[in-house]
Design a protein around this motif. Structure first.
Motif, PDB file in Angstrom:
ATOM      1  N   THR A  79      58.950  62.526 -11.237  1.00 47.96           N
ATOM      2  CA  THR A  79      57.980  63.711 -10.902  1.00 47.96           C
ATOM      3  C   THR A  79      58.833  64.776 -11.077  1.00 47.96           C
ATOM      4  OG1 THR A  79      57.370  63.134  -8.802  1.00 47.96           O
ATOM      5  CG2 THR A  79      55.869  62.012 -10.459  1.00 47.96           C
ATOM      6  N   PRO A  80      57.861  66.008 -10.877  1.00 45.77           N
ATOM      7  CA  PRO A  80      58.612  67.139 -11.094  1.00 45.77           C
ATOM      8  C   PRO A  80      59.009  67.382  -9.574  1.00 45.77           C
ATOM      9  CG  PRO A  80      57.005  67.414 -12.324  1.00 45.77           C
ATOM     10  CD  PRO A  80      57.209  66.187 -12.250  1.00 45.77           C
ATOM     11  N   ARG A  81      60.125  68.553  -9.359  1.00 44.77           N
ATOM     12  CA  ARG A  81      60.810  68.524  -7.687  1.00 44.77           C
ATOM     13  C   ARG A  81      59.902  69.719  -7.318  1.00 44.77           C
ATOM     14  NH1 ARG A  81      65.004  65.623  -6.020  1.00 44.77           N
ATOM     15  NH2 ARG A  81      65.902  64.048  -7.782  1.00 44.77           N
ATOM     16  N   THR A  82      59.204  70.319  -8.245  1.00 47.47           N
ATOM     17  CA  THR A  82      58.594  71.694  -7.761  1.00 47.47           C
ATOM     18  C   THR A  82      57.391  71.132  -6.663  1.00 47.47           C
ATOM     19  OG1 THR A  82      56.810  71.271  -9.605  1.00 47.47           O
ATOM     20  CG2 THR A  82      58.857  72.970  -9.600  1.00 47.47           C
ATOM     21  N   SER A  83      56.452  72.106  -5.472  1.00 48.12           N
ATOM     22  CA  SER A  83      55.954  72.444  -4.653  1.00 48.12           C
ATOM     23  C   SER A  83      54.618  71.452  -5.723  1.00 48.12           C
ATOM     24  CB  SER A  83      55.853  73.779  -4.281  1.00 48.12           C
ATOM     25  OG  SER A  83      56.222  74.174  -3.502  1.00 48.12           O
ATOM     26  N   ARG A  84      53.023  71.088  -4.906  1.00 48.84           N
ATOM     27  CA  ARG A  84      52.351  70.728  -5.772  1.00 48.84           C
ATOM     28  C   ARG A  84      51.115  71.056  -5.012  1.00 48.84           C
ATOM     29  NH1 ARG A  84      56.036  67.927  -6.294  1.00 48.84           N
ATOM     30  NH2 ARG A  84      56.382  65.845  -7.971  1.00 48.84           N
ATOM     31  N   SER A  85      50.197  70.400  -5.406  1.00 47.86           N
ATOM     32  CA  SER A  85      48.823  70.637  -4.493  1.00 47.86           C
ATOM     33  C   SER A  85      48.532  69.388  -3.858  1.00 47.86           C
ATOM     34  CB  SER A  85      47.408  71.687  -5.609  1.00 47.86           C
ATOM     35  OG  SER A  85      47.183  71.098  -6.412  1.00 47.86           O
ATOM     36  N   TRP A  86      47.373  69.674  -3.633  1.00 41.96           N
ATOM     37  CA  TRP A  86      47.043  69.054  -2.313  1.00 41.96           C
ATOM     38  C   TRP A  86      46.801  67.519  -3.588  1.00 41.96           C
ATOM     39  CZ3 TRP A  86      46.872  65.000   0.912  1.00 41.96           C
ATOM     40  CH2 TRP A  86      46.992  64.543   1.518  1.00 41.96           C
ATOM     41  N   GLU A  87      45.636  68.250  -4.601  1.00 42.17           N
ATOM     42  CA  GLU A  87      44.673  66.941  -5.339  1.00 42.17           C
ATOM     43  C   GLU A  87      46.670  66.661  -7.073  1.00 42.17           C
ATOM     44  OE1 GLU A  87      44.662  70.641  -5.122  1.00 42.17           O
ATOM     45  OE2 GLU A  87      42.143  70.492  -3.613  1.00 42.17           O
ATOM     46  N   VAL A 433      44.610  58.789   3.613  1.00 44.25           N
ATOM     47  CA  VAL A 433      45.777  60.030   3.249  1.00 44.25           C
ATOM     48  C   VAL A 433      45.351  60.095   1.697  1.00 44.25           C
ATOM     49  CG1 VAL A 433      47.344  59.003   4.904  1.00 44.25           C
ATOM     50  CG2 VAL A 433      46.135  57.465   2.722  1.00 44.25           C
ATOM     51  N   MET A 434      43.911  59.797   1.281  1.00 40.07           N
ATOM     52  CA  MET A 434      43.673  59.504   0.434  1.00 40.07           C
ATOM     53  C   MET A 434      42.260  60.242  -0.129  1.00 40.07           C
ATOM     54  SD  MET A 434      46.334  58.642  -1.220  1.00 40.07           S
ATOM     55  CE  MET A 434      46.131  58.639  -2.928  1.00 40.07           C
ATOM     56  N   GLU A 435      41.456  61.077   0.952  1.00 40.59           N
ATOM     57  CA  GLU A 435      40.523  61.954   0.722  1.00 40.59           C
ATOM     58  C   GLU A 435      40.951  63.305   0.263  1.00 40.59           C
ATOM     59  OE1 GLU A 435      36.908  60.681   1.057  1.00 40.59           O
ATOM     60  OE2 GLU A 435      37.751  59.136   1.554  1.00 40.59           O
ATOM     61  N   GLU A 436      39.754  63.523  -0.176  1.00 39.56           N
ATOM     62  CA  GLU A 436      39.557  65.280  -1.075  1.00 39.56           C
ATOM     63  C   GLU A 436      40.039  66.194  -0.210  1.00 39.56           C
ATOM     64  OE1 GLU A 436      35.883  65.170  -2.771  1.00 39.56           O
ATOM     65  OE2 GLU A 436      36.026  63.721  -4.140  1.00 39.56           O
ATOM     66  N   LYS A 437      39.913  66.199   0.627  1.00 39.15           N
ATOM     67  CA  LYS A 437      40.294  67.121   2.033  1.00 39.15           C
ATOM     68  C   LYS A 437      41.093  66.421   2.600  1.00 39.15           C
ATOM     69  CE  LYS A 437      38.414  69.375   6.144  1.00 39.15           C
ATOM     70  NZ  LYS A 437      37.583  69.784   7.082  1.00 39.15           N
ATOM     71  N   GLU A 438      43.281  67.237   2.429  1.00 40.76           N
ATOM     72  CA  GLU A 438      43.572  66.652   3.493  1.00 40.76           C
ATOM     73  C   GLU A 438      43.372  66.482   4.792  1.00 40.76           C
ATOM     74  OE1 GLU A 438      48.210  68.871   4.167  1.00 40.76           O
ATOM     75  OE2 GLU A 438      46.615  70.070   2.497  1.00 40.76           O
ATOM     76  N   GLY A 439      44.505  65.705   5.595  1.00 41.90           N
ATOM     77  CA  GLY A 439      44.281  65.755   6.893  1.00 41.90           C
ATOM     78  C   GLY A 439      42.808  65.057   7.529  1.00 41.90           C
ATOM     79  N   SER A 440      42.190  64.442   6.268  1.00 44.64           N
ATOM     80  CA  SER A 440      40.713  63.672   7.151  1.00 44.64           C
ATOM     81  C   SER A 440      40.660  62.764   8.269  1.00 44.64           C
ATOM     82  CB  SER A 440      40.611  63.278   6.209  1.00 44.64           C
ATOM     83  OG  SER A 440      39.709  64.389   5.284  1.00 44.64           O
ATOM     84  N   PHE A 441      40.030  62.235   9.261  1.00 45.69           N
ATOM     85  CA  PHE A 441      40.270  60.725   9.858  1.00 45.69           C
ATOM     86  C   PHE A 441      39.129  60.671   9.774  1.00 45.69           C
ATOM     87  CE2 PHE A 441      40.466  64.763  11.879  1.00 45.69           C
ATOM     88  CZ  PHE A 441      38.859  64.789  12.812  1.00 45.69           C
ATOM     89  N   TYR A 442      38.937  59.205  10.328  1.00 46.48           N
ATOM     90  CA  TYR A 442      37.259  58.647  10.623  1.00 46.48           C
ATOM     91  C   TYR A 442      37.682  57.745  12.017  1.00 46.48           C
ATOM     92  CZ  TYR A 442      40.719  53.966   9.618  1.00 46.48           C
ATOM     93  OH  TYR A 442      41.363  53.176   9.674  1.00 46.48           O
ATOM     94  N   PHE A 443      36.217  57.135  12.391  1.00 43.19           N
ATOM     95  CA  PHE A 443      36.279  57.203  13.451  1.00 43.19           C
ATOM     96  C   PHE A 443      35.758  55.765  13.183  1.00 43.19           C
ATOM     97  CE2 PHE A 443      36.140  60.699  14.838  1.00 43.19           C
ATOM     98  CZ  PHE A 443      37.146  61.120  16.098  1.00 43.19           C
ATOM     99  N   MET A 444      35.404  54.413  14.033  1.00 50.18           N
ATOM    100  CA  MET A 444      34.980  53.272  13.438  1.00 50.18           C
ATOM    101  C   MET A 444      33.612  53.268  13.708  1.00 50.18           C
ATOM    102  SD  MET A 444      37.076  50.869  12.975  1.00 50.18           S
ATOM    103  CE  MET A 444      36.327  49.242  13.718  1.00 50.18           C
ATOM    104  N   HIS A 445      32.622  53.201  12.596  1.00 53.09           N
ATOM    105  CA  HIS A 445      30.904  53.638  12.865  1.00 53.09           C
ATOM    106  C   HIS A 445      30.586  54.670  13.236  1.00 53.09           C
ATOM    107  CE1 HIS A 445      31.299  48.773  12.626  1.00 53.09           C
ATOM    108  NE2 HIS A 445      31.667  48.638  13.539  1.00 53.09           N
TER     109      HIS A 445
END
Length: 456
Positions: A79-87, A433-445
């Motif tokens: 893939t290109p070695r240039t910078s890319r967006s989160w998307e 790691v794969m959500e639309e918003k970067e740095g997302s996290f979740y909790f049990m229930h």
């Protein structure tokens, strides 16, 4: 979110590959932190503290995994070695995962986790194969989870770093706990059953529950109301870690009890409760003991009948009989009982078998039915939307909750309790790691809601 990886999350008898190991913060074999770690020369995706640990991992798994990771590196390098967006990063990562699954149909969860949690630059979103050889990723010296390339800033938002520090703290304790107990979970039920009923709804949170409703006050003398160590003392750190880890398991029992209190005004005087767990799997099976907390917190309760229904359950015995589960000595002396039935399959089929009995409450933990296995779940969801009993649902994050409630609303479900953040969700944040918003996290229930048929 990759639901093949995440929708089976929960307590198990095997420790999942820690993010800290994948991010090169600890040795991949002994899971200890060292000033310097050496990466595997071939794949450069795992690090070791010594040749001994490297040899152990090679014989254990890496002999097969190394080739898989090298193939991923090659795809990433093309893939290109240039910078890319989160998307763009997410899109490339999905293509990598799809290619990985196509080439490795018998992949392991550990292999997939290494791919999913691959380190990348927090700012330009390039991973190691996309960087020049001179430009190595450097970890954040505070959280050890975020990383930066030499071309970009070596900082990231303070709020994100704080969450990553919490993830690091909880994962470090979970590793230590597993190495001592061979469990990645803990169960801390009330030692002695309560003699008088004290509604769970009166507790303002976990600290209040453990100290006032349960009997763990002595455990929390050095733990703050936010369930953090009050001092840097090792005892305080261990106790806070233990209580936070236990919340992930206790969350199941307390979330169920909160639903029972919401649906049944007479729950304090009921002598029996029937619960059906839909889509049950290892998390429920490994944590059976935690449901005795219902007996301990409901003084009038004499019998707790549990039924687990799910495709991932073991085949039950030929006889359709309930298994008697052990109770604590006090409950046993008071003639209290717990029983368990297993049924392998979908709940919409289970309700048609001979001997089916309507539950007081059905429970659907973390089904992810809006995103994963939609066709398999649809008949069950349609049944529950019109069922003559209430059903408790939980989800990991807000997106799943919104998708699920939209589906249920569209097929006519009656919401007995609207979706909301669950006060009894687990305390340990876990990285997405794969959500639309970067740095997302979740909790049990993290979210919960209650539905039933409109005529219920």
């Amino acid at each position: 979110m990759d639901h093949e990886d995440t929708h089976n999350r929960g307590p198990s008898t095997d420790l999942r590959t820690p993010i800290l190991a994948i991010r090169h913060a600890i040795c991949f074999t002994c899971l200890q932190a060292f000033p310097t770690l050496k990466k595997c020369v071939a794949c450069k995706r795992v690090s070791y503290c010594s040749p001994k640990c490297q040899k152990i991992d090679w014989q254990r798994d890496h002999k097969k995994t190394c080739k898989v990771l090298a193939e991923s590196n090659k795809r990433r390098a093309e893939t290109p070695r240039t910078s890319r967006s989160w998307e763009q990063y997410r899109s490339e990562k999905w293509l990598d995962i799809v290619a990985f699954k196509a080439q490795n149909p018998k992949f392991t969860e550990a292999q997939q986790r290494i791919l999913l949690y691959e380190p990348f630059c927090r700012h330009c979103y390039r991973s190691a194969p996309q960087l020049e050889s001179r430009n190595q990723l450097r970890p954040c010296q505070i959280c050890h989870i975020a990383a930066f390339c030499a071309d970009c800033s070596q900082e990231h938002p303070a709020s994100e770093c704080k969450t990553f520090q919490a993830i690091r703290q909880d994962e470090t304790f979970a590793i230590q706990h597993f190495q001592m107990t061979r469990r990645d979970f803990e169960i801390l039920c009330t030692e002695q059953p309560r003699e008088t009923y004290l509604p769970l709804s009166t507790a303002i949170g976990w600290h209040d529950y453990f100290t006032r409703i349960s009997d763990k006050a002595e455990f929390l003398l050095e733990v703050t109301s936010e369930m953090q160590p009050a001092t840097d003392d090792l005892t305080a750190v261990k106790l806070a870690g233990l209580m936070r880890l236990a919340s992930g398991t206790s969350s199941m029992a307390l979330t169920v009890l909160a639903a029972l209190e919401a649906v049944f005004p007479d729950i304090s005087t009921r002598t029996t409760v029937k619960l059906h767990f839909i889509g049950a799997a290892d998390p429920e099976l490994n944590s059976l003991m935690v449901f005795e907390e219902l007996l301990h917190l409901l003084p009038s309760l004499k019998g707790l009948e549990l039924t687990f229904v799910g495709f991932e359950l073991p085949e039950p015995s030929a006889e359709d009989t309930a298994m008697k589960l052990e109770c604590c000595p006090t409950c046993t002396a008071a003639s209290r009982t717990r029983s368990l039935r297993l049924w392998k399959g979908g709940y919409h089929d289970y309700v048609n078998i001979d001997g089916y009995e309507k539950p007081d409450l059905a429970v659907a933990f973390h089904t992810g039915f809006s995103q994963e296995m939609k066709e398999e779940w649809l008949p069950t969801i349609q049944y529950l939307a019109a069922a003559p009993h209430p059903t408790l649902f939980t989800s990991y994050n807000e997106k799943e909750m919104e998708e699920e409630t939209t589906i249920l609303d569209g097929i006519g479900a009656n919401f007995l309790q609207p979706a909301e953040i669950n006060k009894w969700g687990g305390l340990c944040p876990m990285l997405e790691v794969m959500e639309e918003k970067e740095g997302s996290f979740y909790f049990m229930h993290q979210y919960r809601y209650l539905v039933a048929g409109k005529d219920t």
